[in-house]
Design a protein around this motif. Structure first.
Motif, PDB file in Angstrom:
ATOM      1  N   ILE A 265      -2.255  14.235  -4.563  1.00  0.00           N
ATOM      2  CA  ILE A 265      -1.953  13.857  -3.181  1.00  0.00           C
ATOM      3  C   ILE A 265      -2.166  15.048  -2.257  1.00  0.00           C
ATOM      4  O   ILE A 265      -2.093  16.209  -2.675  1.00  0.00           O
ATOM      5  CB  ILE A 265      -0.503  13.330  -3.024  1.00  0.00           C
ATOM      6  CG1 ILE A 265       0.536  14.428  -3.295  1.00  0.00           C
ATOM      7  CG2 ILE A 265      -0.252  12.151  -3.942  1.00  0.00           C
ATOM      8  CD1 ILE A 265       1.946  14.031  -2.898  1.00  0.00           C
TER       9      ILE A 265
ATOM     10  N   ARG B  19       0.816  -1.221   0.000  1.00  0.00           N
ATOM     11  CA  ARG B  19       0.000   0.000   0.000  1.00  0.00           C
ATOM     12  C   ARG B  19       0.846   1.264   0.000  1.00  0.00           C
ATOM     13  O   ARG B  19       0.350   2.351   0.248  1.00  0.00           O
ATOM     14  CB  ARG B  19      -0.936  -0.016   1.216  1.00  0.00           C
ATOM     15  CG  ARG B  19      -2.013  -1.055   1.053  1.00  0.00           C
ATOM     16  CD  ARG B  19      -2.895  -1.125   2.278  1.00  0.00           C
ATOM     17  NE  ARG B  19      -4.210  -1.588   1.878  1.00  0.00           N
ATOM     18  CZ  ARG B  19      -5.183  -0.787   1.466  1.00  0.00           C
ATOM     19  NH1 ARG B  19      -5.011   0.507   1.426  1.00  0.00           N
ATOM     20  NH2 ARG B  19      -6.342  -1.298   1.102  1.00  0.00           N
TER      21      ARG B  19
ATOM     22  N   ILE C 276      -2.640   9.744  -1.050  1.00  0.00           N
ATOM     23  CA  ILE C 276      -3.237   9.806  -2.391  1.00  0.00           C
ATOM     24  C   ILE C 276      -4.738   9.987  -2.244  1.00  0.00           C
ATOM     25  O   ILE C 276      -5.420   9.151  -1.642  1.00  0.00           O
ATOM     26  CB  ILE C 276      -2.885   8.527  -3.185  1.00  0.00           C
ATOM     27  CG1 ILE C 276      -1.368   8.484  -3.412  1.00  0.00           C
ATOM     28  CG2 ILE C 276      -3.642   8.503  -4.517  1.00  0.00           C
ATOM     29  CD1 ILE C 276      -0.853   7.218  -4.055  1.00  0.00           C
TER      30      ILE C 276
ATOM     31  N   CYS D 288       4.004   7.913  -0.470  1.00  0.00           N
ATOM     32  CA  CYS D 288       2.575   8.147  -0.266  1.00  0.00           C
ATOM     33  C   CYS D 288       1.866   6.854   0.104  1.00  0.00           C
ATOM     34  O   CYS D 288       2.350   5.766  -0.157  1.00  0.00           O
ATOM     35  CB  CYS D 288       1.943   8.713  -1.536  1.00  0.00           C
ATOM     36  SG  CYS D 288       2.644  10.309  -1.995  1.00  0.00           S
ATOM     37  N   TYR D 289       0.708   7.018   0.673  1.00  0.00           N
ATOM     38  CA  TYR D 289      -0.122   5.862   0.990  1.00  0.00           C
ATOM     39  C   TYR D 289      -1.565   6.226   0.726  1.00  0.00           C
ATOM     40  O   TYR D 289      -1.890   7.370   0.423  1.00  0.00           O
ATOM     41  CB  TYR D 289       0.112   5.399   2.433  1.00  0.00           C
ATOM     42  CG  TYR D 289      -0.101   6.468   3.469  1.00  0.00           C
ATOM     43  CD1 TYR D 289      -1.322   6.595   4.124  1.00  0.00           C
ATOM     44  CD2 TYR D 289       0.930   7.368   3.798  1.00  0.00           C
ATOM     45  CE1 TYR D 289      -1.522   7.583   5.075  1.00  0.00           C
ATOM     46  CE2 TYR D 289       0.733   8.353   4.751  1.00  0.00           C
ATOM     47  CZ  TYR D 289      -0.494   8.458   5.384  1.00  0.00           C
ATOM     48  OH  TYR D 289      -0.701   9.428   6.313  1.00  0.00           O
ATOM     49  N   THR D 290      -2.428   5.215   0.795  1.00  0.00           N
ATOM     50  CA  THR D 290      -3.848   5.450   0.554  1.00  0.00           C
ATOM     51  C   THR D 290      -4.616   5.170   1.831  1.00  0.00           C
ATOM     52  O   THR D 290      -4.153   4.448   2.702  1.00  0.00           O
ATOM     53  CB  THR D 290      -4.382   4.535  -0.566  1.00  0.00           C
ATOM     54  OG1 THR D 290      -4.053   3.189  -0.228  1.00  0.00           O
ATOM     55  CG2 THR D 290      -3.780   4.880  -1.903  1.00  0.00           C
ATOM     56  N   ARG D 291      -5.803   5.744   1.877  1.00  0.00           N
ATOM     57  CA  ARG D 291      -6.706   5.435   2.990  1.00  0.00           C
ATOM     58  C   ARG D 291      -7.892   4.699   2.420  1.00  0.00           C
ATOM     59  O   ARG D 291      -8.242   4.875   1.267  1.00  0.00           O
ATOM     60  CB  ARG D 291      -7.187   6.742   3.628  1.00  0.00           C
ATOM     61  CG  ARG D 291      -6.050   7.451   4.350  1.00  0.00           C
ATOM     62  CD  ARG D 291      -6.536   8.003   5.684  1.00  0.00           C
ATOM     63  NE  ARG D 291      -5.417   8.534   6.459  1.00  0.00           N
ATOM     64  CZ  ARG D 291      -5.147   9.837   6.562  1.00  0.00           C
ATOM     65  NH1 ARG D 291      -5.917  10.726   5.953  1.00  0.00           N
ATOM     66  NH2 ARG D 291      -4.133  10.236   7.298  1.00  0.00           N
TER      67      ARG D 291
ATOM     68  N   VAL E 102      -1.842  11.013 -10.135  1.00  0.00           N
ATOM     69  CA  VAL E 102      -2.594  11.110  -8.881  1.00  0.00           C
ATOM     70  C   VAL E 102      -2.502  12.504  -8.283  1.00  0.00           C
ATOM     71  O   VAL E 102      -1.566  13.264  -8.567  1.00  0.00           O
ATOM     72  CB  VAL E 102      -2.081  10.086  -7.833  1.00  0.00           C
ATOM     73  CG1 VAL E 102      -2.389   8.663  -8.259  1.00  0.00           C
ATOM     74  CG2 VAL E 102      -0.589  10.256  -7.565  1.00  0.00           C
TER      75      VAL E 102
ATOM     76  N   GLY F 164      -6.608   0.374  -5.232  1.00  0.00           N
ATOM     77  CA  GLY F 164      -5.668   1.472  -5.144  1.00  0.00           C
ATOM     78  C   GLY F 164      -5.057   1.886  -6.459  1.00  0.00           C
ATOM     79  O   GLY F 164      -5.391   1.371  -7.519  1.00  0.00           O
TER      80      GLY F 164
END
Ligand SMILES: Nc1nc2c(ncn2[C@@H]2O[C@H](COP(=O)(O)OP(=O)(O)OP(=O)(O)O)[C@@H](O)[C@H]2O)c(=O)[nH]1
Ligand SMILES: [Mg+2]
Ligand SMILES: [Zn+2]
Length: 300
Positions: free
Chosen positions: A48, A17, A58, A31-34, A46, A39
């Protein structure tokens, strides 16, 4: 929220992730996603939200031209997005799988991405002829096969530079075929780990563990990816699967039923082609395997 806290960029690496995003204004952020939704992939544009000096979340993915991925009944795995070309890397040793090669072609054709086969390790002359013979049915379909050795960087540049310039290409293939060695021949600064290193270090068989995009010194972008051992295509519709077998198209025009699945129907043009030699029985068998897997997945 103010847009000062935001930036736009390109996903250049993914590991689980975690993503590396190269920002349009320069610089790179981790970066990471929630959340749980599927994803981003390498090659995605993207947006951010900046966090501190180094990181970001992101929060948006621009619409994709295409996305190459594989899936099985339980999960799907994204290879990369917004591709111009798929480079399927094969070698005489270790022996490549016809089934996986056929599936990679189906994935590319159904996503509208041009596939090219790179037959690597041409220096292994004793085993080369057999590999070439195994690829002949695909050559007959019109698939371009480039035979080369990643150990000869002059040849690699000569053959691949014109194909790679101004395009984004993905190296895809089973472990040990030489994807990372090819990348290093084209972009020495990439310094990607290869099995030659891990053999020396005594580490495991799978060398590349994440997907990463490199900008080539002679033009173009090249994405290296981990080797795969399975290539489920559960996400494809029956229509998509048909697109993956372009050689069926003229025969399908002769099927008696408009909703023919080309497996057992009377008056099927494809079955006729298999019986009379126009269509390869091995390709038709692959088509049936993929279709049956999809039907099984839909029963879950
Ligand atoms: N003889 C020969 N060996 C090669 C050639 N290209 C790569 N190799 C060797 O093949 C092995 C595997 O190469 P890698 O580049 O690590 O293969 P990969 O496809 O990236 O493998 P994964 O990262 O595990 O998916 C290494 O020992 C390379 O030195 C070639 O053209 N000729
Ligand atoms: Mg590798
Ligand atoms: Zn039919």
């Amino acid at each position: 929220m103010s847009t000062e806290d935001q930036a736009v960029g390109l996903v250049v690496a993914s590991h689980g992730r975690h993503y590396a995003v190269a920002l349009d204004g320069g610089g790179q952020r981790q970066c990471y996603t929630r959340g749980k939704k599927s994803g981003p992939a390498v090659g995605d544009r993207v947006t951010i939200r900046l966090e501190g000096d180094q990181e970001g979340v992101i929060i948006g993915i621009a619409p994709r031209r295409n996305l190459l991925y594989r899936s099985d009944a339980t999960r799907s795995k994204q290879f990369a997005a917004n591709l111009d070309q798929l480079l399927i890397v094969l070698a005489p040793e270790p022996e490549f799988s016809d089934d996986l090669t056929g599936r990679a072609l189906v994935a590319a054709w159904s996503a509208g991405i041009e596939p090219v086969i790179l037959l690597n390790k041409a220096d292994l002359t004793a085993a080369l002829a057999r590999a070439q013979a195994r690829l002949q049915p695909l050559v007959d379909l019109g698939v371009r096969v480039v035979t080369l050795s990643a150990l000869d960087s002059g040849e690699v540049h000569h053959l691949l530079d014109p194909m790679l310039r101004n395009r984004r290409s993905l190296l895809l293939g089973q472990s040990g075929m030489g994807k990372s060695t090819l990348l290093n021949a084209l972009a020495p600064d990439a310094g990607a780990a290869t099995q030659a290193h891990s053999d020396a270090l005594g580490t495991g068989r799978h060398t590349t563990t994440n997907t990463r995009l490199y900008t080539l010194p002679n033009g173009g972008e090249l994405i290296d990816s981990p080797g795969f051992q399975a290539f489920g295509l559960q996400h494809l519709s029956a229509h998509d699967i048909e697109q993956g077998f372009p050689e069926f198209a003229p025969a399908i025009a002769h099927c008696r039923f408009y909703n023919c699945t080309h497996r057992h129907e009377p008056g099927c043009g494809v079955l006729e082609g298999v019986a009379h030699g126009g269509i390869s029985p091995a390709r038709h068998a692959l088509y049936q395997r993929i279709l049956e897997e999809n039907e099984a997945a839909q029963r879950y």
